[in-house]
Design a protein around this motif. Structure first.
Motif, PDB file in Angstrom:
ATOM      1  N   ILE A 254      12.357 -13.473   4.436  1.00 14.18           N
ATOM      2  CA  ILE A 254      11.745 -12.164   4.220  1.00 14.18           C
ATOM      3  C   ILE A 254      10.614 -11.822   3.339  1.00 14.18           C
ATOM      4  CG2 ILE A 254      12.013  -9.572   4.090  1.00 14.18           C
ATOM      5  CD1 ILE A 254      14.953  -9.770   5.305  1.00 14.18           C
ATOM      6  N   LEU A 255      11.169 -12.344   2.095  1.00 14.45           N
ATOM      7  CA  LEU A 255       9.923 -12.317   1.010  1.00 14.45           C
ATOM      8  C   LEU A 255       8.970 -13.073   1.324  1.00 14.45           C
ATOM      9  CD1 LEU A 255       9.253 -11.410  -1.947  1.00 14.45           C
ATOM     10  CD2 LEU A 255      10.692 -13.150  -2.657  1.00 14.45           C
ATOM     11  N   ALA A 256       9.049 -14.186   1.612  1.00 12.81           N
ATOM     12  CA  ALA A 256       7.639 -15.070   1.935  1.00 12.81           C
ATOM     13  C   ALA A 256       6.864 -14.395   3.039  1.00 12.81           C
ATOM     14  CB  ALA A 256       8.120 -16.371   2.362  1.00 12.81           C
ATOM     15  N   LEU A 257       7.606 -13.772   4.147  1.00 13.26           N
ATOM     16  CA  LEU A 257       6.669 -13.345   5.170  1.00 13.26           C
ATOM     17  C   LEU A 257       6.313 -11.997   4.731  1.00 13.26           C
ATOM     18  CD1 LEU A 257       9.171 -13.665   8.302  1.00 13.26           C
ATOM     19  CD2 LEU A 257       6.960 -14.915   7.812  1.00 13.26           C
ATOM     20  N   VAL A 258       6.858 -10.877   3.762  1.00  9.45           N
ATOM     21  CA  VAL A 258       6.147  -9.878   3.348  1.00  9.45           C
ATOM     22  C   VAL A 258       4.924 -10.278   2.285  1.00  9.45           C
ATOM     23  CG1 VAL A 258       6.547  -7.988   2.110  1.00  9.45           C
ATOM     24  CG2 VAL A 258       8.379  -8.698   3.710  1.00  9.45           C
ATOM     25  N   VAL A 259       5.139 -11.203   1.729  1.00  8.18           N
ATOM     26  CA  VAL A 259       3.944 -11.537   0.626  1.00  8.18           C
ATOM     27  C   VAL A 259       2.754 -12.254   1.149  1.00  8.18           C
ATOM     28  CG1 VAL A 259       3.200 -13.405  -0.898  1.00  8.18           C
ATOM     29  CG2 VAL A 259       5.551 -12.190  -1.214  1.00  8.18           C
ATOM     30  N   HIS A 260       3.076 -12.812   2.709  1.00  6.59           N
ATOM     31  CA  HIS A 260       1.983 -13.231   3.376  1.00  6.59           C
ATOM     32  C   HIS A 260       1.201 -12.259   4.127  1.00  6.59           C
ATOM     33  CE1 HIS A 260      -0.214 -15.604   6.624  1.00  6.59           C
ATOM     34  NE2 HIS A 260       0.389 -14.612   7.412  1.00  6.59           N
ATOM     35  N   LEU A 261       2.078 -11.304   4.466  1.00  9.10           N
ATOM     36  CA  LEU A 261       1.385  -9.862   5.144  1.00  9.10           C
ATOM     37  C   LEU A 261       0.728  -9.129   4.429  1.00  9.10           C
ATOM     38  CD1 LEU A 261       4.040  -9.110   7.662  1.00  9.10           C
ATOM     39  CD2 LEU A 261       2.103  -9.917   8.464  1.00  9.10           C
ATOM     40  N   ALA A 262       1.420  -9.018   2.987  1.00 10.43           N
ATOM     41  CA  ALA A 262       0.620  -7.898   2.019  1.00 10.43           C
ATOM     42  C   ALA A 262      -1.042  -8.857   1.652  1.00 10.43           C
ATOM     43  CB  ALA A 262       1.608  -8.093   0.735  1.00 10.43           C
ATOM     44  N   VAL A 263      -0.829 -10.268   1.493  1.00  6.81           N
ATOM     45  CA  VAL A 263      -2.060 -10.777   1.133  1.00  6.81           C
ATOM     46  C   VAL A 263      -3.016 -10.806   2.382  1.00  6.81           C
ATOM     47  CG1 VAL A 263      -3.175 -13.048   0.644  1.00  6.81           C
ATOM     48  CG2 VAL A 263      -1.016 -12.231  -0.635  1.00  6.81           C
ATOM     49  N   THR A 264      -2.404 -11.376   3.434  1.00  6.54           N
ATOM     50  CA  THR A 264      -3.532 -11.261   4.855  1.00  6.54           C
ATOM     51  C   THR A 264      -3.788  -9.900   5.347  1.00  6.54           C
ATOM     52  OG1 THR A 264      -1.498 -11.801   6.153  1.00  6.54           O
ATOM     53  CG2 THR A 264      -2.574 -13.524   5.177  1.00  6.54           C
ATOM     54  N   ARG A 265      -3.002  -8.982   5.366  1.00  5.12           N
ATOM     55  CA  ARG A 265      -2.773  -7.736   6.012  1.00  5.12           C
ATOM     56  C   ARG A 265      -3.320  -7.633   7.406  1.00  5.12           C
ATOM     57  NH1 ARG A 265      -3.965  -3.355   2.666  1.00  5.12           N
ATOM     58  NH2 ARG A 265      -5.275  -2.211   4.256  1.00  5.12           N
ATOM     59  N   LYS A 266      -2.340  -8.587   8.002  1.00  5.98           N
ATOM     60  CA  LYS A 266      -2.589  -9.044   9.492  1.00  5.98           C
ATOM     61  C   LYS A 266      -1.752  -7.966  10.174  1.00  5.98           C
ATOM     62  CE  LYS A 266      -2.945 -14.085   9.501  1.00  5.98           C
ATOM     63  NZ  LYS A 266      -2.479 -15.293  10.090  1.00  5.98           N
ATOM     64  N   ASP A 267      -0.889  -6.901   9.780  1.00  6.46           N
ATOM     65  CA  ASP A 267      -0.250  -6.069  10.404  1.00  6.46           C
ATOM     66  C   ASP A 267      -0.660  -4.504   9.910  1.00  6.46           C
ATOM     67  OD1 ASP A 267       1.006  -6.030   7.822  1.00  6.46           O
ATOM     68  OD2 ASP A 267       3.022  -6.030   8.594  1.00  6.46           O
ATOM     69  N   VAL A 268      -1.588  -4.526   9.402  1.00  6.56           N
ATOM     70  CA  VAL A 268      -2.216  -3.392   9.036  1.00  6.56           C
ATOM     71  C   VAL A 268      -2.925  -2.677  10.185  1.00  6.56           C
ATOM     72  CG1 VAL A 268      -3.900  -1.912   7.334  1.00  6.56           C
ATOM     73  CG2 VAL A 268      -2.320  -3.834   6.540  1.00  6.56           C
ATOM     74  N   ALA A 269      -2.635  -1.216  10.345  1.00  5.20           N
ATOM     75  CA  ALA A 269      -3.322  -0.493  11.488  1.00  5.20           C
ATOM     76  C   ALA A 269      -4.335  -0.148  11.350  1.00  5.20           C
ATOM     77  CB  ALA A 269      -2.528   0.503  12.029  1.00  5.20           C
ATOM     78  N   GLU A 270      -5.369   0.046  12.244  1.00  5.78           N
ATOM     79  CA  GLU A 270      -6.735   0.613  12.097  1.00  5.78           C
ATOM     80  C   GLU A 270      -6.609   1.915  11.447  1.00  5.78           C
ATOM     81  OE1 GLU A 270      -9.712  -0.842  12.106  1.00  5.78           O
ATOM     82  OE2 GLU A 270      -8.745  -2.716  12.444  1.00  5.78           O
ATOM     83  N   PRO A 271      -7.524   2.517  10.605  1.00  6.94           N
ATOM     84  CA  PRO A 271      -7.420   3.885  10.190  1.00  6.94           C
ATOM     85  C   PRO A 271      -7.869   4.865  11.349  1.00  6.94           C
ATOM     86  CG  PRO A 271      -9.431   2.546   9.123  1.00  6.94           C
ATOM     87  CD  PRO A 271      -8.482   1.691   9.916  1.00  6.94           C
ATOM     88  N   HIS A 272      -7.553   6.031  11.019  1.00  7.77           N
ATOM     89  CA  HIS A 272      -7.917   7.104  11.735  1.00  7.77           C
ATOM     90  C   HIS A 272      -9.354   7.561  11.718  1.00  7.77           C
ATOM     91  CE1 HIS A 272      -3.665   7.760  13.095  1.00  7.77           C
ATOM     92  NE2 HIS A 272      -3.477   8.277  11.881  1.00  7.77           N
ATOM     93  N   ALA A 273     -10.004   7.913  12.796  1.00  5.78           N
ATOM     94  CA  ALA A 273     -11.402   8.148  12.768  1.00  5.78           C
ATOM     95  C   ALA A 273     -11.559   9.299  11.810  1.00  5.78           C
ATOM     96  CB  ALA A 273     -11.889   8.135  14.005  1.00  5.78           C
TER      97      ALA A 273
END
Length: 273
Positions: A254-273
């Motif tokens: 879990i830690l490895a995957l969360v660090v990966h996502l925190a760095v790459t931001r692959k799961d960050v949604a697009e901001p509202h207009a």
């Protein structure tokens, strides 16, 4: 890229119901539902099962003491989560892991300490989840996780998540005990149930929001069955790794995957207009 079962905007009437502009955040507080989301979710449910057992066995606090301690930790992490203005992997996923443990402990306390039958707890948690959804929808006109962009919606979201973990624990234990399947066959059964939901969504048009929440509930007993299979003694049908090894192993992933996502931001949604 999202992978379905995500409660996509437009999947239900009113999914994008407007909130007061001054109360809305620019960013959604929940990650995009990608493959990473489901993998980490299942890992968190496994940790919720094994960590609850580990703390109960090793901490010497008893089930009630462990429940109080983990609830306090969850309250602290959720306070941090609510103070953020956008999704942060390093805050969001620890909250999910802790809420998994607390949801498991709630169900275990009712069953083991108070003697409430699993049939009763399963029905009660199912009704409670329906009540949460009804109130959430009546107040916000959406259950979509793509619209968790106000404090009110976030509160409903985390309450629903907590109840899904408690329901998944009770319902999973009930199915496992009644059918007496064993850990690995039980895991296969719940995996097939999730696959059926995915098929109903993609092939037959089952509503995306309801598909997401049904799958979300089912991942709890799936992860618990996997955790029990790995941690329980071989004489009881497990692999005998123990709760310590299993918990540490899954927490590391879990830690490895969360660090990966925190760095790459692959799961960050697009901001509202």
């Amino acid at each position: 890229m999202t992978y379905g079962l995500s409660g996509t905007p437009g999947a239900e009437p009113g999914t994008r119901a407007p909130a007061h502009p001054s109360h809305r955040l620019r960013w959604n507080k929940v990650p995009e539902v990608t493959a990473y989301f489901w993998v980490i979710k299942v890992l968190c449910t496994t940790v919720g099962e094994t960590a609850a057992d580990l703390l109960d066995e090793k901490a010497g606090l008893g089930l009630t003491g462990v429940s109080v301690l983990m609830s306090a930790l969850l309250a602290v992490v959720l306070a941090v989560q609510f103070r953020t203005t956008a999704y942060r992997a390093g805050v969001y996923w620890p909250a999910v892991a802790l809420i998994s443990v607390v949801g498991t402990l709630i169900s275990d306390n009712l069953t083991d300490h108070l003697g409430v039958p699993l049939e009763t707890t399963t029905v009660v948690f199912a009704v409670l989840l329906v009540v949460v959804f009804v109130v959430w929808y009546r107040r916000e006109r959406t259950l979509s996780i793509h619209s968790v962009d106000t404090t009110s919606r976030e509160a409903y979201y985390w309450l629903a998540v907590l109840v899904t973990f408690a329901l998944g624990t009770a319902g999973g234990d009930l199915v496992s005990e009644r059918l007496d399947l064993g850990y690995w066959p039980a895991a296969a059964l719940f995996a097939l149930a999730i696959a059926a939901v995915a098929t109903a969504h993609f092939a037959w048009g089952l509503d995306a929001v309801w598909s997401f929440w049904i799958a979300y509930v089912l991942t709890r007993p799936l992860g618990a069955s996997i955790g029990d299979y790995l941690s329980q003694p071989t004489g009881d049908g497990g692999l005998g790794l123990g709760t310590v090894v299993t918990s540490v192993l899954f927490l590391a992933v879990i830690l490895a995957l969360v660090v990966h996502l925190a760095v790459t931001r692959k799961d960050v949604a697009e901001p509202h207009a």
